[in-house]
Design a protein around this motif. Structure first.
Motif, PDB file in Angstrom:
ATOM      1  N   VAL A   1      50.073  11.998  50.476  1.00  0.00           N
ATOM      2  CA  VAL A   1      50.437  10.486  50.697  1.00  0.00           C
ATOM      3  C   VAL A   1      50.304  10.035  52.111  1.00  0.00           C
ATOM      4  O   VAL A   1      51.264  10.499  52.798  1.00  0.00           O
ATOM      5  CB  VAL A   1      51.565  10.226  49.667  1.00  0.00           C
ATOM      6  CG1 VAL A   1      51.672   8.747  49.801  1.00  0.00           C
ATOM      7  CG2 VAL A   1      51.407  10.813  48.358  1.00  0.00           C
ATOM      8  N   VAL A   2      49.957   8.914  52.227  1.00  0.00           N
ATOM      9  CA  VAL A   2      49.950   8.270  53.651  1.00  0.00           C
ATOM     10  C   VAL A   2      50.428   6.778  53.564  1.00  0.00           C
ATOM     11  O   VAL A   2      49.448   6.025  52.811  1.00  0.00           O
ATOM     12  CB  VAL A   2      48.655   8.407  54.385  1.00  0.00           C
ATOM     13  CG1 VAL A   2      48.879   7.730  55.911  1.00  0.00           C
ATOM     14  CG2 VAL A   2      48.043   9.864  54.655  1.00  0.00           C
ATOM     15  N   LYS A   3      51.539   6.373  54.177  1.00  0.00           N
ATOM     16  CA  LYS A   3      51.777   5.173  54.179  1.00  0.00           C
ATOM     17  C   LYS A   3      51.075   4.190  55.234  1.00  0.00           C
ATOM     18  O   LYS A   3      51.302   4.533  56.291  1.00  0.00           O
ATOM     19  CB  LYS A   3      53.201   4.893  54.059  1.00  0.00           C
ATOM     20  CG  LYS A   3      53.956   5.275  52.842  1.00  0.00           C
ATOM     21  CD  LYS A   3      55.287   5.085  52.796  1.00  0.00           C
ATOM     22  CE  LYS A   3      56.014   5.357  51.399  1.00  0.00           C
ATOM     23  NZ  LYS A   3      57.555   5.144  51.327  1.00  0.00           N
ATOM     24  N   VAL A   4      50.410   3.082  54.993  1.00  0.00           N
ATOM     25  CA  VAL A   4      49.446   2.656  56.212  1.00  0.00           C
ATOM     26  C   VAL A   4      50.154   1.342  56.268  1.00  0.00           C
ATOM     27  O   VAL A   4      50.453   0.591  55.301  1.00  0.00           O
ATOM     28  CB  VAL A   4      47.988   2.373  55.815  1.00  0.00           C
ATOM     29  CG1 VAL A   4      47.453   1.672  56.992  1.00  0.00           C
ATOM     30  CG2 VAL A   4      47.153   3.741  55.522  1.00  0.00           C
ATOM     31  N   ARG A   5      50.476   1.053  57.625  1.00  0.00           N
ATOM     32  CA  ARG A   5      51.027  -0.358  57.796  1.00  0.00           C
ATOM     33  C   ARG A   5      50.141  -0.813  59.032  1.00  0.00           C
ATOM     34  O   ARG A   5      49.941  -0.431  60.071  1.00  0.00           O
ATOM     35  CB  ARG A   5      52.390  -0.232  58.334  1.00  0.00           C
ATOM     36  CG  ARG A   5      53.061  -1.524  58.750  1.00  0.00           C
ATOM     37  CD  ARG A   5      54.555  -1.767  58.712  1.00  0.00           C
ATOM     38  NE  ARG A   5      54.713  -1.175  60.131  1.00  0.00           N
ATOM     39  CZ  ARG A   5      55.911  -1.504  60.811  1.00  0.00           C
ATOM     40  NH1 ARG A   5      56.963  -2.071  60.086  1.00  0.00           N
ATOM     41  NH2 ARG A   5      56.109  -0.974  62.001  1.00  0.00           N
ATOM     42  N   ALA A   6      49.548  -2.072  58.789  1.00  0.00           N
ATOM     43  CA  ALA A   6      48.580  -2.821  59.772  1.00  0.00           C
ATOM     44  C   ALA A   6      49.368  -3.845  60.428  1.00  0.00           C
ATOM     45  O   ALA A   6      50.133  -4.561  59.996  1.00  0.00           O
ATOM     46  CB  ALA A   6      47.625  -3.362  58.811  1.00  0.00           C
ATOM     47  N   ASN A   7      49.205  -3.890  61.820  1.00  0.00           N
ATOM     48  CA  ASN A   7      49.802  -4.750  62.638  1.00  0.00           C
ATOM     49  C   ASN A   7      48.743  -5.420  63.473  1.00  0.00           C
ATOM     50  O   ASN A   7      47.547  -4.724  63.448  1.00  0.00           O
ATOM     51  CB  ASN A   7      50.694  -4.017  63.680  1.00  0.00           C
ATOM     52  CG  ASN A   7      51.836  -3.169  62.715  1.00  0.00           C
ATOM     53  OD1 ASN A   7      52.780  -3.308  62.222  1.00  0.00           O
ATOM     54  ND2 ASN A   7      51.406  -1.809  62.637  1.00  0.00           N
ATOM     55  N   LEU A   8      49.179  -6.280  64.251  1.00  0.00           N
ATOM     56  CA  LEU A   8      48.458  -6.983  65.315  1.00  0.00           C
ATOM     57  C   LEU A   8      48.547  -6.055  66.453  1.00  0.00           C
ATOM     58  O   LEU A   8      49.195  -6.335  67.102  1.00  0.00           O
ATOM     59  CB  LEU A   8      48.895  -8.475  65.729  1.00  0.00           C
ATOM     60  CG  LEU A   8      48.584  -9.521  64.375  1.00  0.00           C
ATOM     61  CD1 LEU A   8      49.287 -10.884  64.581  1.00  0.00           C
ATOM     62  CD2 LEU A   8      47.116  -9.693  64.080  1.00  0.00           C
ATOM     63  N   TYR A   9      47.477  -5.566  67.166  1.00  0.00           N
ATOM     64  CA  TYR A   9      45.966  -5.245  66.533  1.00  0.00           C
ATOM     65  C   TYR A   9      45.994  -3.715  66.405  1.00  0.00           C
ATOM     66  O   TYR A   9      45.237  -3.173  67.327  1.00  0.00           O
ATOM     67  CB  TYR A   9      44.768  -5.934  67.091  1.00  0.00           C
ATOM     68  CG  TYR A   9      44.840  -7.233  67.034  1.00  0.00           C
ATOM     69  CD1 TYR A   9      44.366  -7.948  65.731  1.00  0.00           C
ATOM     70  CD2 TYR A   9      45.456  -8.069  68.004  1.00  0.00           C
ATOM     71  CE1 TYR A   9      44.332  -9.270  65.790  1.00  0.00           C
ATOM     72  CE2 TYR A   9      45.561  -9.467  67.985  1.00  0.00           C
ATOM     73  CZ  TYR A   9      45.057 -10.154  67.058  1.00  0.00           C
ATOM     74  OH  TYR A   9      45.060 -11.302  66.921  1.00  0.00           O
ATOM     75  N   TRP A  10      46.746  -2.854  65.654  1.00  0.00           N
ATOM     76  CA  TRP A  10      46.909  -1.379  65.637  1.00  0.00           C
ATOM     77  C   TRP A  10      47.240  -0.978  64.283  1.00  0.00           C
ATOM     78  O   TRP A  10      47.710  -1.890  63.436  1.00  0.00           O
ATOM     79  CB  TRP A  10      47.905  -1.075  66.644  1.00  0.00           C
ATOM     80  CG  TRP A  10      49.106  -1.678  66.523  1.00  0.00           C
ATOM     81  CD1 TRP A  10      49.660  -2.743  67.212  1.00  0.00           C
ATOM     82  CD2 TRP A  10      50.383  -0.932  66.249  1.00  0.00           C
ATOM     83  NE1 TRP A  10      51.126  -2.870  66.738  1.00  0.00           N
ATOM     84  CE2 TRP A  10      51.543  -1.700  66.207  1.00  0.00           C
ATOM     85  CE3 TRP A  10      50.422   0.242  65.446  1.00  0.00           C
ATOM     86  CZ2 TRP A  10      52.862  -1.475  65.778  1.00  0.00           C
ATOM     87  CZ3 TRP A  10      51.869   0.672  64.938  1.00  0.00           C
ATOM     88  CH2 TRP A  10      52.944  -0.401  65.132  1.00  0.00           C
TER      89      TRP A  10
END
Length: 354
Positions: free
Chosen positions: A132-141
């Motif tokens: 399981v991978v928890k992905v967190r998107a941020n500006l811009y990475w």
């Protein structure tokens, strides 16, 4: 003359259409490298075949009607057909059949791709058997957290090949979209809810550097949307386990070895560590997750996700991040001298997970 000028644009559009179909195996959605990508590709081929078939049949009927039933002369009136129950039945039943042919596999694939039950089944230790991978998107990475392995990375996603990897998607600021073209997927990352899905990475598909795939943000999110990339390192299971073990072995920030790197580490600790963690533990405080985790920065293939990984580009980024990624959150935070930038660069190049 105006019409002639417009026709001159046709070669340009033809070249653009041809270039739009170009792509590398690890970048193109038309060269699937996993079960999800293959399912989506097969559905695309099916729908395309149906549409092309309809166009061909309609074109043939149109030509037959125009040639056979055209008016031969001014005194002849073609036979007038008021209606045909047989034709009406045909052009009603055929679209229904075509719709069923397309709908049945589409619905079946949708339910299969939506099945994330293995990531919900946890053992007594609170962990799942599935990756399981928890992905967190941020500006811009991008940030990638592995709850079972208790490690945290940024920009480079590392996954095992030839098995299902489950993802939890969330955004920290605005809406983004997680997409690895060659492997499939593409799902929004929202600030108010968590989306879940799975992918499988084909170990046989790779670029010249190995099983390396490229991920993108597929939702317009700001001035540097086009530069919000990440890399995917797909490793055989034993190599993935080795990578996990090496990352978990990093308990403390790596100490600089040279005098200049030590000076860079001091500058980093005074200026950068408030936003950038240099240990992979997923217990990293939230305030140290304002910027990408830099534990394995020396191992990465890109600087800021888009530049070739070398000292010159690191210095360019530290000197003027706005010139490379407009609108990024690092712009204006630091005002380092050239000597400090040189020292920090050497320190960052030494941050590696063996």
């Amino acid at each position: 003359m105006k019409r002639l000028a417009k026709w001159r644009l046709l070669p340009l559009f033809a070249v653009m259409a041809l270039l739009a179909g170009c792509g590398e195996p690890f970048l193109s959605a038309l060269k699937p490298a996993g079960e999800v990508a293959q399912m989506q590709y097969d559905l695309m081929l099916l729908s395309t075949a149906i549409m092309v078939g309809v166009i061909v049949v309609v074109t043939i009927i149109f030509i037959i009607v125009v040639t056979r039933f055209r008016r031969k002369n001014d005194n002849e009136i073609p036979k007038q057909v008021e209606g045909s129950h047989k034709l009406e039945m045909i052009w009603t039943i055929i679209p229904i059949l075509l719709l069923l042919i397309l709908a049945v596999p589409t619905v079946a694939a949708t339910f299969k791709l939506a099945d994330v039950s293995p990531m919900e089944k946890k053992g007594e230790d609170g962990k799942t058997e599935a990756v399981v991978v928890k992905v967190r998107a941020n500006l811009y990475w991008w940030e990638f957290e592995y709850p079972n392995e208790e490690i945290l990375t940024s920009q480079d996603l590392v996954v095992p090949t030839d098995e299902k990897v489950y993802f939890e998607l969330k955004a920290s600021d605005v809406k983004h979209s997680f997409w690895i073209p060659a492997v499939g997927g593409k799902m929004d990352t929202n600030t108010e809810n968590v989306n879940k899905f799975w992918l499988e990475f084909d170990g046989k598909a790779s670029d010249e550097a190995g099983s390396l795939f490229y991920g993108k943000c597929a939702e317009l999110c700001g001035p540097s949307h086009a530069l919000m990339d990440f890399k995917v390192k797909a490793l055989p299971r034993d190599e993935f386990d080795q990578w996990v073990a090496a990352a978990k072995a990093v308990k403390e920030p790596k100490q600089a070895e040279t005098a200049q790197a030590q000076a860079g580490q001091e500058v980093f600790n005074n200026s950068c560590i408030g936003c950038h963690a240099v240990t992979p533990a997923n217990s990293t405080p939230e305030q140290a997750r304002m910027g990408p985790n830099l534990t394995d920065f020396g191992n990465r293939s890109r600087v800021a996700g888009v530049l070739e990984h070398n000292e010159e580009n690191i210095k360019k980024w530290l000197k003027d991040p706005e010139a490379i990624k407009p609108g990024n959150k690092m712009t204006g935070k630091y005002n380092l001298s050239d000597e400090e930038i040189d020292a920090v660069t050497e320190y960052l190049m030494g941050l590696k997970v063996q």
